[in-house]
Design a protein around this motif. Structure first.
Motif, PDB file in Angstrom:
ATOM      1  N   GLY A   1      -8.881  64.103  44.336  1.00  0.00           N
ATOM      2  CA  GLY A   1      -8.845  63.787  42.873  1.00  0.00           C
ATOM      3  C   GLY A   1      -7.333  64.262  42.678  1.00  0.00           C
ATOM      4  N   TRP A   2      -6.563  65.207  43.298  1.00  0.00           N
ATOM      5  CA  TRP A   2      -5.139  65.412  42.790  1.00  0.00           C
ATOM      6  C   TRP A   2      -4.273  64.200  43.277  1.00  0.00           C
ATOM      7  CZ3 TRP A   2      -0.847  67.694  41.250  1.00  0.00           C
ATOM      8  CH2 TRP A   2       0.313  67.818  41.997  1.00  0.00           C
ATOM      9  N   GLN A   3      -4.672  63.385  44.474  1.00  0.00           N
ATOM     10  CA  GLN A   3      -3.830  62.299  44.715  1.00  0.00           C
ATOM     11  C   GLN A   3      -4.041  61.207  43.828  1.00  0.00           C
ATOM     12  OE1 GLN A   3      -5.448  62.294  48.811  1.00  0.00           O
ATOM     13  NE2 GLN A   3      -3.442  62.025  49.415  1.00  0.00           N
ATOM     14  N   LEU A   4      -5.207  60.896  43.573  1.00  0.00           N
ATOM     15  CA  LEU A   4      -5.483  59.725  42.625  1.00  0.00           C
ATOM     16  C   LEU A   4      -4.960  60.130  41.047  1.00  0.00           C
ATOM     17  CD1 LEU A   4      -9.362  58.996  43.350  1.00  0.00           C
ATOM     18  CD2 LEU A   4      -7.253  57.843  44.144  1.00  0.00           C
ATOM     19  N   ALA A   5      -4.951  61.348  40.689  1.00  0.00           N
ATOM     20  CA  ALA A   5      -4.071  61.543  39.554  1.00  0.00           C
ATOM     21  C   ALA A   5      -2.794  61.396  39.633  1.00  0.00           C
ATOM     22  CB  ALA A   5      -4.328  63.099  39.225  1.00  0.00           C
ATOM     23  N   LEU A   6      -2.151  61.613  40.708  1.00  0.00           N
ATOM     24  CA  LEU A   6      -0.617  61.339  41.032  1.00  0.00           C
ATOM     25  C   LEU A   6      -0.538  59.668  40.870  1.00  0.00           C
ATOM     26  CD1 LEU A   6       0.342  63.728  43.799  1.00  0.00           C
ATOM     27  CD2 LEU A   6       0.859  63.903  41.415  1.00  0.00           C
ATOM     28  N   CYS A   7      -1.333  58.984  41.496  1.00  0.00           N
ATOM     29  CA  CYS A   7      -1.258  57.585  41.597  1.00  0.00           C
ATOM     30  C   CYS A   7      -1.499  56.950  40.034  1.00  0.00           C
ATOM     31  CB  CYS A   7      -2.593  56.892  42.324  1.00  0.00           C
ATOM     32  SG  CYS A   7      -2.553  57.258  43.921  1.00  0.00           S
ATOM     33  N   ALA A   8      -2.093  57.736  39.346  1.00  0.00           N
ATOM     34  CA  ALA A   8      -2.369  57.156  37.721  1.00  0.00           C
ATOM     35  C   ALA A   8      -1.116  57.729  37.247  1.00  0.00           C
ATOM     36  CB  ALA A   8      -3.422  57.945  37.244  1.00  0.00           C
ATOM     37  N   ILE A   9      -0.586  58.894  37.446  1.00  0.00           N
ATOM     38  CA  ILE A   9       0.734  59.205  36.867  1.00  0.00           C
ATOM     39  C   ILE A   9       2.019  58.336  37.292  1.00  0.00           C
ATOM     40  CG2 ILE A   9       2.566  61.147  36.744  1.00  0.00           C
ATOM     41  CD1 ILE A   9       0.212  63.230  36.742  1.00  0.00           C
ATOM     42  N   ALA A  10       2.191  57.931  38.403  1.00  0.00           N
ATOM     43  CA  ALA A  10       2.726  56.774  38.874  1.00  0.00           C
ATOM     44  C   ALA A  10       2.962  55.683  38.130  1.00  0.00           C
ATOM     45  CB  ALA A  10       2.921  56.760  40.385  1.00  0.00           C
ATOM     46  N   VAL A  11       1.643  55.068  37.889  1.00  0.00           N
ATOM     47  CA  VAL A  11       1.481  53.792  37.052  1.00  0.00           C
ATOM     48  C   VAL A  11       1.996  53.936  35.697  1.00  0.00           C
ATOM     49  CG1 VAL A  11      -0.056  52.303  36.166  1.00  0.00           C
ATOM     50  CG2 VAL A  11      -0.406  53.016  38.523  1.00  0.00           C
ATOM     51  N   LEU A  12       1.513  55.167  35.115  1.00  0.00           N
ATOM     52  CA  LEU A  12       1.784  55.426  33.573  1.00  0.00           C
ATOM     53  C   LEU A  12       3.412  55.450  33.424  1.00  0.00           C
ATOM     54  CD1 LEU A  12      -1.054  57.727  32.684  1.00  0.00           C
ATOM     55  CD2 LEU A  12      -0.724  55.545  31.918  1.00  0.00           C
ATOM     56  N   VAL A  13       3.956  56.394  34.218  1.00  0.00           N
ATOM     57  CA  VAL A  13       5.564  56.451  34.290  1.00  0.00           C
ATOM     58  C   VAL A  13       6.330  55.188  34.534  1.00  0.00           C
ATOM     59  CG1 VAL A  13       7.424  57.435  35.452  1.00  0.00           C
ATOM     60  CG2 VAL A  13       5.474  58.900  35.192  1.00  0.00           C
ATOM     61  N   ALA A  14       5.698  54.177  35.385  1.00  0.00           N
ATOM     62  CA  ALA A  14       6.257  52.952  35.627  1.00  0.00           C
ATOM     63  C   ALA A  14       6.043  52.069  34.357  1.00  0.00           C
ATOM     64  CB  ALA A  14       5.734  52.140  36.735  1.00  0.00           C
ATOM     65  N   LEU A  15       4.875  52.304  33.750  1.00  0.00           N
ATOM     66  CA  LEU A  15       4.594  51.568  32.394  1.00  0.00           C
ATOM     67  C   LEU A  15       5.368  51.826  31.349  1.00  0.00           C
ATOM     68  CD1 LEU A  15       0.907  51.040  32.666  1.00  0.00           C
ATOM     69  CD2 LEU A  15       2.436  49.032  33.102  1.00  0.00           C
ATOM     70  N   LEU A  16       6.029  53.183  31.211  1.00  0.00           N
ATOM     71  CA  LEU A  16       6.557  53.758  30.104  1.00  0.00           C
ATOM     72  C   LEU A  16       8.026  52.980  30.154  1.00  0.00           C
ATOM     73  CD1 LEU A  16       6.327  55.953  28.089  1.00  0.00           C
ATOM     74  CD2 LEU A  16       7.507  57.727  29.626  1.00  0.00           C
ATOM     75  N   ARG A  17       8.486  52.507  31.198  1.00  0.00           N
ATOM     76  CA  ARG A  17       9.912  51.848  30.984  1.00  0.00           C
ATOM     77  C   ARG A  17       9.649  50.528  30.157  1.00  0.00           C
ATOM     78  NH1 ARG A  17      15.193  53.562  31.586  1.00  0.00           N
ATOM     79  NH2 ARG A  17      16.339  51.920  32.305  1.00  0.00           N
ATOM     80  N   GLY A  18      10.429  50.416  29.111  1.00  0.00           N
ATOM     81  CA  GLY A  18      10.598  49.388  28.515  1.00  0.00           C
ATOM     82  C   GLY A  18       9.440  49.248  27.233  1.00  0.00           C
ATOM     83  N   ALA A  19       8.283  50.222  27.117  1.00  0.00           N
ATOM     84  CA  ALA A  19       7.110  50.175  26.351  1.00  0.00           C
ATOM     85  C   ALA A  19       7.643  50.720  24.888  1.00  0.00           C
ATOM     86  CB  ALA A  19       6.068  51.174  26.858  1.00  0.00           C
ATOM     87  N   GLU A  20       7.251  50.063  23.900  1.00  0.00           N
ATOM     88  CA  GLU A  20       7.553  50.241  22.536  1.00  0.00           C
ATOM     89  C   GLU A  20       6.501  50.496  21.625  1.00  0.00           C
ATOM     90  OE1 GLU A  20       9.974  47.072  21.690  1.00  0.00           O
ATOM     91  OE2 GLU A  20      11.743  47.555  22.792  1.00  0.00           O
ATOM     92  N   GLY A  21       6.688  51.315  20.550  1.00  0.00           N
ATOM     93  CA  GLY A  21       5.424  51.225  19.307  1.00  0.00           C
ATOM     94  C   GLY A  21       4.481  52.109  19.777  1.00  0.00           C
ATOM     95  N   ARG A  22       3.095  51.339  19.510  1.00  0.00           N
ATOM     96  CA  ARG A  22       1.785  51.979  19.660  1.00  0.00           C
ATOM     97  C   ARG A  22       1.570  51.978  21.112  1.00  0.00           C
ATOM     98  NH1 ARG A  22      -2.336  48.844  16.339  1.00  0.00           N
ATOM     99  NH2 ARG A  22      -3.794  50.358  17.228  1.00  0.00           N
ATOM    100  N   VAL A  23       1.974  51.070  22.061  1.00  0.00           N
ATOM    101  CA  VAL A  23       1.954  50.924  23.362  1.00  0.00           C
ATOM    102  C   VAL A  23       2.371  52.323  24.075  1.00  0.00           C
ATOM    103  CG1 VAL A  23       2.430  49.868  25.750  1.00  0.00           C
ATOM    104  CG2 VAL A  23       1.564  48.573  23.530  1.00  0.00           C
ATOM    105  N   ARG A  24       3.836  52.606  23.820  1.00  0.00           N
ATOM    106  CA  ARG A  24       4.561  53.836  24.064  1.00  0.00           C
ATOM    107  C   ARG A  24       3.788  55.079  23.913  1.00  0.00           C
ATOM    108  NH1 ARG A  24       9.683  54.569  26.166  1.00  0.00           N
ATOM    109  NH2 ARG A  24      10.463  56.855  25.897  1.00  0.00           N
ATOM    110  N   THR A  25       3.198  54.997  22.646  1.00  0.00           N
ATOM    111  CA  THR A  25       2.599  56.333  22.121  1.00  0.00           C
ATOM    112  C   THR A  25       1.219  56.725  23.158  1.00  0.00           C
ATOM    113  OG1 THR A  25       3.361  56.180  20.031  1.00  0.00           O
ATOM    114  CG2 THR A  25       1.578  57.427  20.367  1.00  0.00           C
TER     115      THR A  25
END
Length: 288
Positions: A233-257
């Motif tokens: 479960g901890w590992q899968l949470a890290l996977c989700a965090i990695a995806v979200l951190v990657a998506l945060l780059r360049g995100a704007e407005g409501r998507v970024r929030t």
């Protein structure tokens, strides 16, 4: 409301229509990446060379797929995310946001993930669950150990590589991070050998995308403190965090929030799962 739905549906269809060719393009690039091909070849070679070899405890051999599919997969995904020029023929057809490009890159992790599943199946043929090298773990816990040490690292490594490539420009960043993770695992393993019953050291040992769970001692195979299931479960949470951190780059407005909100929730869940992983399971159990 009906009008809004009518507008949003075509937009969603357009996003999916754009994502599919982008993801297919990145998948082809990843599969043909020399680093990933080397990782696959080395995983197969280790499996072939170790076939039939006697092991005293399972952690002697089950870390190799994580190193190659996860570690080298992370480096391949990092360099893939940094080399955007090769994707211009596809990306230039339709204007694409950076988060959409990142989402397409994240899909490449499905390839090493499937390779990890195949590696797990081959591993079970060579070392069946009845093998004494697994220690005092139950059959279900033995499966959890293998999934957490073979399959999930193969998924998480490339996702971490994409996130790193989105935020770090240093060309050797993925290799440096690979060495840091490898060194950390070795350091906390040494600490665990000296104090296997310590809860704080168990937290340090499991504060990683990969962790050992057994050690062969004079009395038999030692199962260290920790729950393999909560560790997944901890590992899968890290996977989700990695995806979200990657998506945060360049995100704007409501998507970024929304991404930031999801990061906060996932981070809290990761902390809880880490604590449960460190406090659950065995407390220095030994199987003769």
């Amino acid at each position: 409301m009906t009008a809004a739905l009518e507008v949003s549906r075509p937009e969603a269809v357009a996003r999916r229509a754009t994502l599919v060719p982008l993801a297919a393009r990145e998948l082809r690039r990843f599969v043909l990446n020399p680093v990933f091909l080397f990782a696959v070849v080395m995983t197969l070679w280790v499996a072939w060379s170790r076939a039939g070899a006697t092991v005293t405890e399972i952690d002697e051999v089950n870390g190799y797929p994580a190193v190659f599919l996860g570690g080298f997969g992370m480096m391949a995904a990092y360099w893939l995310s940094r080399s955007m020029r090769a994707s211009e023929p596809v990306a230039g057809v339709t204007p694409v946001t950076r988060p959409a490009r990142t989402a397409a890159l994240c899909w490449v992790a499905i390839v090493p993930f499937l390779c990890g599943i195949l590696a797990l199946l081959g591993f079970l043929r060579t070392y069946p669950l009845s093998d004494a090298a697994y220690g005092p773990f139950s059959p279900s816990a033995r499966i959890a150990v293998l999934v957490g040490q073979i399959v999930v690292p193969a998924l998480g490594g490339p996702l971490l590589g994409v996130a790193l490539g989105r935020w770090v420009r240093f060309p050797g960043a993925a290799f440096v991070l690979f060495l840091v993770i490898f060194g950390w695992v070795q350091l906390v393993t040494i600490l665990t050998i000296s104090r296997p019953d310590s809860a704080p050291i168990a937290v340090l040992r499991l504060f990683s995308p990969f962790a050992f769970f057994t050690l062969h001692a004079d009395a038999g195979v030692t199962a260290w403190r920790g729950s393999p299931w909560f560790f997944i479960g901890w590992q899968l949470a890290l996977c989700a965090i990695a995806v979200l951190v990657a998506l945060l780059r360049g995100a704007e407005g409501r998507v970024r929030t929304r991404i930031i909100r999801a990061l906060a929730i996932t981070g809290a869940a990761a902390v809880i799962l880490l604590v449960l992983a460190a406090t659950g399971g065995f407390t220095h159990a030994v199987a003769a």
